[in-house]
Design an enzyme around this catalytic site. Structure first.
Site, mmCIF file in Angstrom:
data_model
loop_
_atom_site.group_PDB
_atom_site.id
_atom_site.type_symbol
_atom_site.label_atom_id
_atom_site.label_comp_id
_atom_site.label_asym_id
_atom_site.label_seq_id
_atom_site.Cartn_x
_atom_site.Cartn_y
_atom_site.Cartn_z
ATOM 1 N N CYS A 88 -13.410 -29.460 1.785
ATOM 2 C CA CYS A 88 -12.689 -28.739 3.047
ATOM 3 C C CYS A 88 -13.708 -29.282 4.135
ATOM 4 O O CYS A 88 -14.722 -29.495 4.268
ATOM 5 C CB CYS A 88 -12.627 -27.210 3.162
ATOM 6 S SG CYS A 88 -11.565 -26.775 1.742
ATOM 7 N N ARG B 68 -12.970 -34.817 3.469
ATOM 8 C CA ARG B 68 -13.253 -33.802 2.571
ATOM 9 C C ARG B 68 -12.232 -32.969 2.029
ATOM 10 O O ARG B 68 -12.457 -32.009 1.230
ATOM 11 C CB ARG B 68 -14.308 -32.848 3.666
ATOM 12 C CG ARG B 68 -15.367 -33.669 4.247
ATOM 13 C CD ARG B 68 -15.975 -32.508 5.208
ATOM 14 N NE ARG B 68 -16.711 -31.436 4.332
ATOM 15 C CZ ARG B 68 -17.899 -31.591 4.049
ATOM 16 N NH1 ARG B 68 -18.646 -32.569 4.244
ATOM 17 N NH2 ARG B 68 -18.502 -30.505 3.438
ATOM 18 N N TRP C 85 -9.302 -28.759 0.849
ATOM 19 C CA TRP C 85 -8.987 -29.450 -0.423
ATOM 20 C C TRP C 85 -9.005 -27.917 -1.142
ATOM 21 O O TRP C 85 -9.952 -27.109 -1.325
ATOM 22 C CB TRP C 85 -10.101 -30.008 -0.640
ATOM 23 C CG TRP C 85 -10.093 -30.876 -2.052
ATOM 24 C CD1 TRP C 85 -9.332 -32.056 -2.456
ATOM 25 C CD2 TRP C 85 -10.669 -30.482 -3.486
ATOM 26 N NE1 TRP C 85 -9.588 -32.319 -3.781
ATOM 27 C CE2 TRP C 85 -10.262 -31.349 -4.223
ATOM 28 C CE3 TRP C 85 -11.278 -29.213 -3.849
ATOM 29 C CZ2 TRP C 85 -10.607 -31.110 -5.587
ATOM 30 C CZ3 TRP C 85 -11.767 -29.222 -4.964
ATOM 31 C CH2 TRP C 85 -11.386 -30.105 -6.118
ATOM 32 N N ASN D 270 -15.385 -23.355 4.306
ATOM 33 C CA ASN D 270 -15.396 -24.498 3.320
ATOM 34 C C ASN D 270 -16.634 -23.652 2.132
ATOM 35 O O ASN D 270 -17.562 -23.423 2.584
ATOM 36 C CB ASN D 270 -16.340 -25.486 4.046
ATOM 37 C CG ASN D 270 -16.995 -26.621 3.038
ATOM 38 O OD1 ASN D 270 -17.758 -27.310 3.548
ATOM 39 N ND2 ASN D 270 -16.349 -26.894 1.938
ATOM 40 N N GLY D 271 -16.030 -23.916 1.160
ATOM 41 C CA GLY D 271 -17.034 -23.336 -0.085
ATOM 42 C C GLY D 271 -16.069 -22.532 -1.194
ATOM 43 O O GLY D 271 -14.964 -22.644 -1.286
ATOM 44 N N GLU E 145 -16.787 -48.796 -13.197
ATOM 45 C CA GLU E 145 -16.384 -48.588 -11.762
ATOM 46 C C GLU E 145 -15.132 -49.125 -11.589
ATOM 47 O O GLU E 145 -14.187 -48.669 -10.893
ATOM 48 C CB GLU E 145 -17.684 -49.319 -10.961
ATOM 49 C CG GLU E 145 -17.398 -49.172 -9.557
ATOM 50 C CD GLU E 145 -17.259 -47.922 -8.925
ATOM 51 O OE1 GLU E 145 -17.544 -46.851 -9.501
ATOM 52 O OE2 GLU E 145 -16.988 -47.885 -7.802
ATOM 53 N N LYS F 230 -12.062 -47.059 -10.011
ATOM 54 C CA LYS F 230 -11.456 -47.390 -8.695
ATOM 55 C C LYS F 230 -9.957 -47.564 -8.922
ATOM 56 O O LYS F 230 -9.164 -47.126 -8.187
ATOM 57 C CB LYS F 230 -11.712 -48.809 -8.163
ATOM 58 C CG LYS F 230 -13.168 -48.894 -7.495
ATOM 59 C CD LYS F 230 -13.203 -48.159 -6.327
ATOM 60 C CE LYS F 230 -13.821 -46.699 -6.578
ATOM 61 N NZ LYS F 230 -15.135 -46.449 -6.451
ATOM 62 N N GLU G 159 -8.271 -43.851 -9.740
ATOM 63 C CA GLU G 159 -8.408 -42.718 -8.708
ATOM 64 C C GLU G 159 -7.305 -43.370 -7.389
ATOM 65 O O GLU G 159 -6.847 -42.520 -6.884
ATOM 66 C CB GLU G 159 -9.580 -42.426 -8.189
ATOM 67 C CG GLU G 159 -10.299 -43.622 -7.263
ATOM 68 C CD GLU G 159 -11.735 -43.334 -6.765
ATOM 69 O OE1 GLU G 159 -11.725 -42.014 -6.253
ATOM 70 O OE2 GLU G 159 -12.693 -44.279 -6.788
ATOM 71 N N HIS H 53 -15.116 -49.751 -32.603
ATOM 72 C CA HIS H 53 -15.328 -48.420 -33.073
ATOM 73 C C HIS H 53 -14.307 -47.591 -32.612
ATOM 74 O O HIS H 53 -14.775 -46.194 -32.531
ATOM 75 C CB HIS H 53 -16.760 -48.181 -32.411
ATOM 76 C CG HIS H 53 -17.923 -48.989 -32.870
ATOM 77 N ND1 HIS H 53 -18.398 -48.982 -34.273
ATOM 78 C CD2 HIS H 53 -18.571 -49.937 -32.315
ATOM 79 C CE1 HIS H 53 -19.173 -50.124 -34.355
ATOM 80 N NE2 HIS H 53 -19.417 -50.608 -33.291
ATOM 81 N N LYS I 182 -13.453 -36.796 -0.341
ATOM 82 C CA LYS I 182 -14.374 -37.471 -0.670
ATOM 83 C C LYS I 182 -15.705 -36.953 -0.860
ATOM 84 O O LYS I 182 -16.587 -37.415 -1.798
ATOM 85 C CB LYS I 182 -14.668 -38.352 0.657
ATOM 86 C CG LYS I 182 -15.645 -39.350 0.488
ATOM 87 C CD LYS I 182 -15.633 -40.575 1.485
ATOM 88 C CE LYS I 182 -16.576 -41.942 1.330
ATOM 89 N NZ LYS I 182 -16.359 -42.591 0.114
HETATM 90 C C1 F6R Z 1 -15.296 -42.441 -6.524
HETATM 91 C C2 F6R Z 1 -16.089 -41.654 -5.539
HETATM 92 C C3 F6R Z 1 -16.731 -40.563 -6.129
HETATM 93 C C4 F6R Z 1 -18.056 -40.325 -5.581
HETATM 94 C C5 F6R Z 1 -18.665 -38.834 -6.247
HETATM 95 C C6 F6R Z 1 -20.191 -38.833 -5.675
HETATM 96 O O1 F6R Z 1 -14.814 -43.805 -5.635
HETATM 97 O O2 F6R Z 1 -16.098 -41.724 -4.429
HETATM 98 O O3 F6R Z 1 -16.651 -40.535 -7.507
HETATM 99 O O4 F6R Z 1 -18.592 -41.615 -5.957
HETATM 100 O O5 F6R Z 1 -17.986 -37.741 -5.647
HETATM 101 O O6 F6R Z 1 -20.143 -38.856 -4.375
HETATM 102 P P1 F6R Z 1 -21.519 -38.842 -3.462
HETATM 103 O O7 F6R Z 1 -21.986 -40.423 -3.800
HETATM 104 O O8 F6R Z 1 -21.253 -38.711 -2.222
HETATM 105 O O9 F6R Z 1 -22.431 -38.099 -4.082
#
Ligand code: F6R
Length: 588
Positions: A2, A27, A74, A100-101, A465, A469, A472, A488, A583
């Site tokens: 949030c 957020r 969120w 937020n929390g 990775e 990508k 998500e 395996h 994010k």
């Molecule tokens: C994937 C993504 C998340 C962040 C993860 C860590 O695209 O954005 O998996 O990498 O939440 O976030 P940070 O790097 O901000 O600690």
């Protein structure tokens, strides 16, 4: 998670709050709301959806309010509904709060409040804050006492803002979730992130844990939770953070993918003394652990390969939320290196705190230099890649990798390779020219149900990775696999036409990865080769430029980001706002 924003001053606060909310929408974007207070009215607006949807609905509002608080959510407690959207109000509808929390003891507090006759309108944990504040304010009419009593009852994590109808002030409090105050002339801004108000002021005060603030138009009072007053210096933050325009690109995600031509160079710009101290810390450590979440964890995995390959150091990478399984091993001889874009990820912060409590040294690689992480570690190196707004991490990953290469090569003392690292920007520019080819691939594979990415050694974290990508952003089930692991188990998943992207540049892993791709093809998989060398085995081919062998991970991840982005567009989804995500993951 949030995002929360507040304003008090002499301007109409509505546009300021809306703009601020858009900046913290990364957020969370399940619902949005704001409370506006003026001499003759106290109004609350909320809506399920994004900020611009609420803005569109109430843009005709001729509010003359110069005091307001706002929230973008969120969801954690309670579904995504208008009732659960913030601000929440008390029974008298004279107090509004945004939060937020997570309030961990919300059930017991709620029971007590219900017994006292309070009625709850939402399923959230946050609403109890409004009711406790109501109780406390009703009984002593002293907003300071009422606030201190309220926060003393809350367990968990919170950054909160509150307004009380008959008082011209904003109340704020913080425990483990960020809250920053921007100081203007006869006006104050307050937010989860300075990005919300950076174009108005670069003078800020960071609220620390267990602190409250009382913000009036012409004064600011800070206190500890015990009521003792605090003096805090104003900090100047970098104005360049305000460059958030997204004019040329359709989405922030694409803008940030394109910014990667500059990112390597910027990540390598480190303060010499700080960098040297960082290297010394690594050399001195008897045990080295890397930790992070999501994309940042993938950088941690690559870090262990790089330390083994160049300075020949042993290290281990662990997902932050899994770290407690090895806390027994952490002691004063340990160096923990935390990697994060936001510096606000709750799992990572709790890991850092625990490691420090056990006497370990804690270093960080972090993009947000104003974050909680920066304030809690012994030493950090900045990623320098500028604000990352798209929910999917893109440029921050490249910056993390570049910095990890710099660290590993410097520890080895290999200056000629460091020179090559500086030159990678040209190759990144070349990779970005693949955009049209990737669009065609995206069209071809947009309806896939499953997607696999395979790679060996340095390419394995890139396979992880690439899969993250794609899943998500596009919601296609995707997995990154170590190519050697296929037989395996995962080979059983392959059936006719399953797309598999083989990350296979011409290095020491080339032939073995090709063999694994061939085994998959024999079982019906469609193979997309990602390499500087084509091969008749590939059904589709993404040609990346030749670079020094060890640097392929930095350039090979970019086509995977573009693929995820364009598949997402083909599926008519918004890559900047994937469902269910935010994010900055500020809840444990
Ligand atoms: C994937 C993504 C998340 C962040 C993860 C860590 O695209 O954005 O998996 O990498 O939440 O976030 P940070 O790097 O901000 O600690």
């Amino acid at each position: 998670m949030c995002g929360i924003v507040g304003y008090i001053g002499h301007r109409n606060c509505f546009p300021i709050l809306i703009k601020g909310l858009k900046r913290v929408e990364y957020r969370g974007y399940d619902s949005v709301g704001l409370a506006l207070l003026s001499r003759d009215s106290f109004e609350v607006f909320k809506k399920v959806g994004k900020v611009n949807e609420l803005e569109g609905e109430i843009s005709n509002l001729s509010s003359n309010s110069c005091l307001g608080i706002a929230h973008t959510r969120w969801a954690t407690h309670g579904g995504i509904t208008e009732e659960n959207a913030h601000p929440h109000v008390d029974c008298s509808k004279g107090i509004a709060i945004v939060h937020n929390g997570i309030i961990e003891n919300c059930n017991e507090l709620k029971e007590e409040l219900i017994l006292k006759g309070h009625t709850f309108l939402s399923e959230t944990d946050s609403e109890i804050i409004a009711h406790i504040l109501e109780e406390e304010y009703k009984s002593n009419k002293d907003y300071i006492k009422a606030t201190l009593n309220t926060v003393s009852k809350l367990k968990g994590s919170f950054a909160l803002l509150a307004v009380i109808k008959d008082l011209e002030l904003i109340i704020g409090a913080r425990l483990d979730s960020p809250l920053t105050i921007g100081i203007g002339k006869d006006e104050y801004f307050v937010s989860s992130d300075i990005l919300s108000f950076i174009e108005y002021t670069d003078d800020v005060i960071f609220l620390n844990n267990r602190e409250v603030c009382f913000i009036k138009r012409d004064s600011l009072t800070l206190m500890n939770f015990d009521g003792s007053e605090i003096k805090r210096d104003i900090v100047k933050v970098a104005k360049e953070l305000s460059d958030l325009s997204n004019k040329v690109f359709e989405h922030y995600t694409l803008k940030e993918i394109h910014e990667q031509t500059q990112v390597v160079r910027l990540a390598l710009l480190q303060d010499e003394k700080r960098f040297k101290t960082f290297l010394e810390g690594i050399k001195r450590a008897k045990k080295i652990y890397f930790t992070g979440c999501g994309t940042s964890y993938h950088a941690c995995v690559l870090a262990t390969y790089l330390l083994a390959k160049f300075p020949k150091l042993t290290s281990e990478a662990l997902i932050a939320s899994e770290f407690d399984s090895i806390f027994e091993l952490i002691d004063k001889d340990t160096l923990l290196i935390a990697i994060s874009q936001s510096g606000e990820t709750a799992d990572l912060l709790s890991c850092v705190r625990e490691a420090k409590a056990k006497g370990a040294k804690v270093f960080a690689l972090v993009n947000n230099v104003n974050s909680s992480l920066v304030r809690e570690v012994d030493l950090f190196l900045p990623l320098n890649c500028g604000p990352e707004v798209g929910v999917a991490a893109t440029k921050s990953f490249i910056a993390q990798l570049a910095l990890l290469y710099l660290i590993s090569l410097s520890l080895k003392g290999d200056n000629s390779m460091i020179k090559e690292l500086y030159n990678l920007s040209n190759s990144i520019e070349e990779v970005l020219k693949l955009e049209e080819d990737i669009k065609r691939l995206a069209l071809k594979y947009k309806d896939s149900k499953d997607f696999y990415f395979i790679g060996r050694a340095l390419h394995y974290p890139i396979a992880l990775e690439g899969a993250l990508k794609l899943k998500e952003l596009s919601y296609i089930h995707a997995e990154g696999l170590a190519a050697g692991e296929l037989k395996h188990g995962p080979l059983a998943l392959i059936s006719d036409g399953t797309p598999t992207l083989a990350i296979n540049p011409s290095d020491e892993t080339y032939q073995r990865t090709l063999n694994n791709a061939s085994e998959m093809k024999a079982r019906g998989a469609k193979i997309i080769g990602l390499s500087d060398e084509n091969n008749s085995l590939y059904d589709d081919f993404i040609k990346i430029p030749k670079v020094m062998e060890v640097f392929y991970p930095i350039i090979e991840v970019i086509p995977l980001q573009l693929l995820a982005y364009y598949v997402t567009l083909q599926r008519k989804l918004n890559p900047d706002y994937p469902r269910n995500l935010a994010k900055s993951v500020t809840v444990p």
